[in-house]
Design an enzyme around this catalytic site. Sequence first.
Site, PDB file in Angstrom:
ATOM      1  N   HIS A  60       0.689  -0.485  -0.047  1.00 36.08           N
ATOM      2  CA  HIS A  60      -0.023  -0.445  -0.215  1.00 36.08           C
ATOM      3  C   HIS A  60       0.567   1.252   0.032  1.00 36.08           C
ATOM      4  O   HIS A  60       2.343   0.559  -0.051  1.00 36.08           O
ATOM      5  CB  HIS A  60      -1.075  -0.188   1.235  1.00 36.08           C
ATOM      6  CG  HIS A  60      -0.649  -0.086   2.205  1.00 36.08           C
ATOM      7  ND1 HIS A  60       1.013  -0.760   3.384  1.00 36.08           N
ATOM      8  CD2 HIS A  60      -0.436   0.591   3.464  1.00 36.08           C
ATOM      9  CE1 HIS A  60       0.527  -0.428   4.406  1.00 36.08           C
ATOM     10  NE2 HIS A  60       0.671   1.049   4.243  1.00 36.08           N
ATOM     11  N   HIS A  62       1.269   4.063   1.688  1.00 30.17           N
ATOM     12  CA  HIS A  62       1.953   4.576   3.648  1.00 30.17           C
ATOM     13  C   HIS A  62       3.592   4.513   3.472  1.00 30.17           C
ATOM     14  O   HIS A  62       4.280   3.195   3.067  1.00 30.17           O
ATOM     15  CB  HIS A  62       1.140   4.033   4.507  1.00 30.17           C
ATOM     16  CG  HIS A  62       0.189   4.385   4.499  1.00 30.17           C
ATOM     17  ND1 HIS A  62      -1.070   3.396   5.419  1.00 30.17           N
ATOM     18  CD2 HIS A  62      -1.134   5.118   4.681  1.00 30.17           C
ATOM     19  CE1 HIS A  62      -2.041   4.583   5.443  1.00 30.17           C
ATOM     20  NE2 HIS A  62      -2.765   5.216   5.001  1.00 30.17           N
ATOM     21  N   ASP A  64       5.749   4.541   4.864  1.00 31.11           N
ATOM     22  CA  ASP A  64       6.845   3.347   5.701  1.00 31.11           C
ATOM     23  C   ASP A  64       6.699   2.057   5.131  1.00 31.11           C
ATOM     24  O   ASP A  64       7.424   1.592   5.098  1.00 31.11           O
ATOM     25  CB  ASP A  64       6.101   3.143   6.873  1.00 31.11           C
ATOM     26  CG  ASP A  64       4.765   2.441   7.672  1.00 31.11           C
ATOM     27  OD1 ASP A  64       4.064   2.905   6.698  1.00 31.11           O
ATOM     28  OD2 ASP A  64       4.389   1.627   8.487  1.00 31.11           O
ATOM     29  N   HIS A  65       6.179   1.489   3.652  1.00 28.11           N
ATOM     30  CA  HIS A  65       5.744   0.837   2.990  1.00 28.11           C
ATOM     31  C   HIS A  65       6.566   1.251   1.267  1.00 28.11           C
ATOM     32  O   HIS A  65       6.649   0.080   0.777  1.00 28.11           O
ATOM     33  CB  HIS A  65       4.431   0.378   3.296  1.00 28.11           C
ATOM     34  CG  HIS A  65       4.344  -1.022   4.466  1.00 28.11           C
ATOM     35  ND1 HIS A  65       4.454  -1.361   4.680  1.00 28.11           N
ATOM     36  CD2 HIS A  65       3.493   0.213   5.408  1.00 28.11           C
ATOM     37  CE1 HIS A  65       3.899  -1.913   6.345  1.00 28.11           C
ATOM     38  NE2 HIS A  65       3.436  -0.728   6.207  1.00 28.11           N
ATOM     39  N   HIS A 140      -7.464  -1.406   5.663  1.00 28.10           N
ATOM     40  CA  HIS A 140      -6.698  -0.813   6.067  1.00 28.10           C
ATOM     41  C   HIS A 140      -7.498   0.596   5.733  1.00 28.10           C
ATOM     42  O   HIS A 140      -7.669   0.408   5.514  1.00 28.10           O
ATOM     43  CB  HIS A 140      -5.261  -1.129   5.380  1.00 28.10           C
ATOM     44  CG  HIS A 140      -4.427  -0.158   6.447  1.00 28.10           C
ATOM     45  ND1 HIS A 140      -4.075  -0.200   8.144  1.00 28.10           N
ATOM     46  CD2 HIS A 140      -3.151   0.406   6.469  1.00 28.10           C
ATOM     47  CE1 HIS A 140      -2.965   1.133   8.475  1.00 28.10           C
ATOM     48  NE2 HIS A 140      -2.397   1.471   7.121  1.00 28.10           N
ATOM     49  N   ASP A 210      -0.483  -4.127   7.432  1.00 24.78           N
ATOM     50  CA  ASP A 210      -0.444  -3.841   7.241  1.00 24.78           C
ATOM     51  C   ASP A 210      -2.504  -3.304   7.321  1.00 24.78           C
ATOM     52  O   ASP A 210      -3.238  -3.545   5.905  1.00 24.78           O
ATOM     53  CB  ASP A 210      -1.032  -1.874   7.101  1.00 24.78           C
ATOM     54  CG  ASP A 210       0.295  -1.041   7.793  1.00 24.78           C
ATOM     55  OD1 ASP A 210       1.514  -2.120   7.985  1.00 24.78           O
ATOM     56  OD2 ASP A 210       0.515  -0.162   7.250  1.00 24.78           O
ATOM     57  N   HIS A 268       6.449  -5.123  12.139  1.00 24.40           N
ATOM     58  CA  HIS A 268       5.497  -4.273  12.131  1.00 24.40           C
ATOM     59  C   HIS A 268       4.966  -3.773  13.531  1.00 24.40           C
ATOM     60  O   HIS A 268       4.085  -2.782  13.628  1.00 24.40           O
ATOM     61  CB  HIS A 268       4.257  -4.453  11.439  1.00 24.40           C
ATOM     62  CG  HIS A 268       3.341  -2.895  10.750  1.00 24.40           C
ATOM     63  ND1 HIS A 268       2.632  -1.866  11.301  1.00 24.40           N
ATOM     64  CD2 HIS A 268       4.069  -2.247   9.462  1.00 24.40           C
ATOM     65  CE1 HIS A 268       2.588  -1.139  11.190  1.00 24.40           C
ATOM     66  NE2 HIS A 268       3.483  -0.882  10.017  1.00 24.40           N
TER      67      HIS A 268
END
EC number: 3.1.26.11
Length: 301
Positions: A60, A62, A64-65, A140, A210, A268
């Site tokens: 996804h 976001h 941090d990914h 999510h 997530d 995570h």
Amino acid sequence: MNLTILGCYAATPRTFTNPTSQVLEINNRLFLIDCGEGTQVQLRKNKVKFSAINHIFISHLHGDHFYGLIGLISTFNLLNRNNPLTVYGPVGVKEIIKLQLKLSNSWPQYELNFVELSSNQSEIIFEDDRVIVKTIPLKHRIYTNGFLFNEKPKERKLNVAAVQEYEIETCYYQNIKNGRDITLDDGRIISNELLTFDPPAPKSYAFCSDTVYNEEIVNVIKNVDVLYHESTFLDSEEVLAEKTMHSTAKQAAKIAKLANAKQLVLGHYSTRYTSIDLFKEEAQSVFEEILLSDDGVTFEF
């Protein structure tokens, strides 16, 4: 099947922890899963061969990914990469990366492909002669997928002593390894089970990044060998987990148990906790076979 954890902590990179990224080696294929900041540095630290990565899966959008993706794509170009690279991720990943490449005038010399995902149903997104990859629809705050990697069954192993005993010519060996019976010149039919040994059972790996606790994924990952499931919080923060659409360690263990997974890898983690051992302790109250991911750890399955 080997899994190298490049980063497994939530939200932001720190001096001693990294956001989500991991490398899965399955049936001699190397896949990069998520690409948080610092991924290429972690690849170097863990001595992962850059040129062997031809497929990158982004769960996804976001930061941090995937914030490490543009840097890795650029570095591939500086290393004079020749092999095509394919990025699988949500609709929008192509636009984000191409805009950065355009404005920095950094178009790669190698072939860069995107497979953008939008379905809310599990679908096959990659297949070759060794591995099949399917999406795992997750829940999510934005559109998110996990990924299920299934090794294809290998051919049967030849029982050399048996084929020599029946004086079977070598030209029939491949048919035998493909599972066929053999008819001898005298009319006797020799069962394939007498001429071969069972190959190793195909392995499978499910990556669930997530997501709020979601039992709908169980049918997709049923009987998986290894399940990675996010465990951002402990049970004491279950309300916060639901609010932010994340999971607790105990909830991850419940999913593993319902799916009849053989092993569960937790990750995570929120950095609010003093020790990641707390996640294992909580999860083992529900599911016994727990492994803790940590930056730089490699698991051999």
